[in-house]
Design an enzyme around this catalytic site. Structure first.
Site, PDB file in Angstrom:
ATOM      1  N   GLU A 101       0.840  -1.202   0.000  1.00 56.89           N
ATOM      2  CA  GLU A 101       0.000   0.000   0.000  1.00 56.89           C
ATOM      3  C   GLU A 101       0.874   1.250   0.000  1.00 56.89           C
ATOM      4  O   GLU A 101       0.636   2.206  -0.752  1.00 56.89           O
ATOM      5  CB  GLU A 101      -0.895   0.043   1.256  1.00 56.89           C
ATOM      6  CG  GLU A 101      -1.842  -1.125   1.421  1.00 56.89           C
ATOM      7  CD  GLU A 101      -1.225  -2.294   2.206  1.00 56.89           C
ATOM      8  OE1 GLU A 101      -0.040  -2.611   1.985  1.00 56.89           O
ATOM      9  OE2 GLU A 101      -1.940  -2.902   3.023  1.00 56.89           O
ATOM     10  N   CYS A 130      -2.453  -3.538   7.297  1.00 52.89           N
ATOM     11  CA  CYS A 130      -2.091  -3.727   8.708  1.00 52.89           C
ATOM     12  C   CYS A 130      -2.372  -2.459   9.500  1.00 52.89           C
ATOM     13  O   CYS A 130      -2.355  -1.352   8.972  1.00 52.89           O
ATOM     14  CB  CYS A 130      -0.623  -4.118   8.829  1.00 52.89           C
ATOM     15  SG  CYS A 130       0.515  -2.791   8.392  1.00 52.89           S
TER      16      CYS A 130
END
Ligand SMILES: NC(=O)c1ccc[n+]([C@@H]2O[C@H](COP(=O)([O-])OP(=O)(O)OC[C@H]3O[C@@H](n4cnc5c(N)ncnc54)[C@H](OP(=O)(O)O)[C@@H]3O)[C@@H](O)[C@H]2O)c1
Length: 353
Positions: A62, A83
């Site tokens: 990401e 996460c």
């Protein structure tokens, strides 16, 4: 999922982006971390940026994609739930929120207990629209070792065998080259590259002195780590495999293979390809530790008793291990059968033992 996606830029754009993210994830070697790919889409559905998590310690997918380009209001398509905890890198959820991403489309929830659901909650609390479950099966299939290990606590084990059509892996004098043809052996090397470790018993080291490397000329990424299980006989000091610093499990009273499978992730090994001989095949099958079986049948028949693929005595039908056949294919002039021990089928598909 369908209703949620229909509200987006376009269902087709999102699925195409997820396929691209899966391809990006597949080429990586980050274990014990997951393989992750991410694609950022602009408001018209066009790809603005993409990234992956290439190796342990590198940027998460990401963050790698956001570093290339992003605009407030963009959609992020990512294979795995972002996460929400700081490890070697800061949480991805923070980076996504800070970037003003308005929608996150996730392939599957992260089975890691430190993440599971927390990433999604954090994004939703920040007002981001989150969709989960796009091409989920394909996402799991691109990193089966990670999903299996995080859910079960042990490495995922694939047993590879190469035999004559009547199930022999060597002749009585120990000769076994070559049972399968070149295309099948190349296919088996591709299989090596998909696993973190290659495991053999000491018998195979003594008889065949293998290197256990992926020797395809166009191969990329690190070589799988060799793993040797040894009992009473020591590994000969001249064994070629020693140059590759194998992980060795040795115990003259027998190695506890279930414990070994739980220990391997400590070495970054989430998926193991077993290329050992009949003894190790027997031990693993009867311990219920084989999650997938890949069996190549070469175009020859032993036509007599040599070395059977699995050692031990098959005393009565009730001892047979039933299989669910997943696929059958010809590779060159050999046949490749992929199967799952039937009692493990549910476990493998859900990643739970
Ligand atoms: N065609 C194929 O796919 C293929 C692949 C590999 C090998 N092979 C053939 O298989 C033959 C070798 O057979 P093999 O049965 O000796 O090979 P193996 O299964 O690789 O090795 C057996 C040895 O591993 C050790 N071992 C296995 N399980 C153990 C445990 N739980 N704890 C401790 N030690 C354990 C034992 O060593 P100790 O004796 O030291 O106790 C045992 O004798 C060769 O002819 C080779 O060419 C064929």
């Amino acid at each position: 999922v369908r209703r949620a996606i229909d509200n987006l830029v376009g269902r087709a754009d999102v699925e195409l982006a997820m396929r691209r993210a899966i391809d990006l994830a597949r080429s990586t070697h980050p274990h014990p971390n997951p393989r992750v790919g991410a694609v950022i889409l602009g408001p018209d559905g066009s790809v603005r940026a993409s990234g992956n998590h290439s190796r342990p310690g590198s940027h998460h997918a990401e963050v790698a994609a956001l570093a290339i380009a992003h605009e407030p209001g963009d959609t992020m398509v990512v294979t795995l739930e972002p996460c929400d905890h700081a490890g070697r890198t800061p949480p991805c959820t923070e980076a996504i929120i800070r970037a003003g991403i308005s929608r996150v489309v996730i392939g599957v929830e992260d089975p890691d207990p430190r993440v599971r659901g927390r990433g999604v909650s954090r994004l939703r609390e920040a007002g981001i629209d989150v969709v989960i479950g796009v091409l989920a099966d394909e996402v799991v299939a691109c990193d089966p070792g990670y999903h299996f290990q995080r859910a079960s606590g042990r490495a995922r084990i694939t047993l590879k065998l190469a035999s004559t059509v009547d199930g022999q892996v060597a002749a009585a004098d120990g000769t076994s080259r070559w049972i399968t043809d070149e295309p099948a052996r190349r296919d088996a090397h591709r299989l090596r590259s998909e696993h973190d470790g290659i495991l053999v018993g000491s018998g195979t080291v003594i008889t065949d002195d293998p290197m256990l490397t992926d020797r395809r000329p166009d191969r990329e990424g690190p070589q799988p780590r060799p793993i040797v299980v040894a009992g009473r006989r020591p590994i000969p000091p001249s064994a070629a495999i020693l140059a590759r610093e194998p992980i060795v499990y040795a115990d003259d009273e027998g190695v506890d293979l279930a414990e070994m499978a739980r220990d391997l992730p400590e070495h970054g090994i989430l998926s193991v390809l077993v290329e050992g001989g009949p003894s190790i095949a027997h031990s693993l099958l009867h311990a219920g530790l084989v999650d997938e079986l890949v069996w190549y049948f070469g175009p020859i028949v032993g036509a007599g008793v040599g070395v059977p693929a699995v050692s031990g005595v098959f005393a009565t039908m009730a001892e047979a291990i039933p299989l669910a056949i997943e696929s059958v294919a010809t590779v060159g002039s050999s046949i490749r059968v992929v199967a799952t021990p039937a009692d493990r089928r549910l476990a493998s598909s859900t990643g739970v033992t």
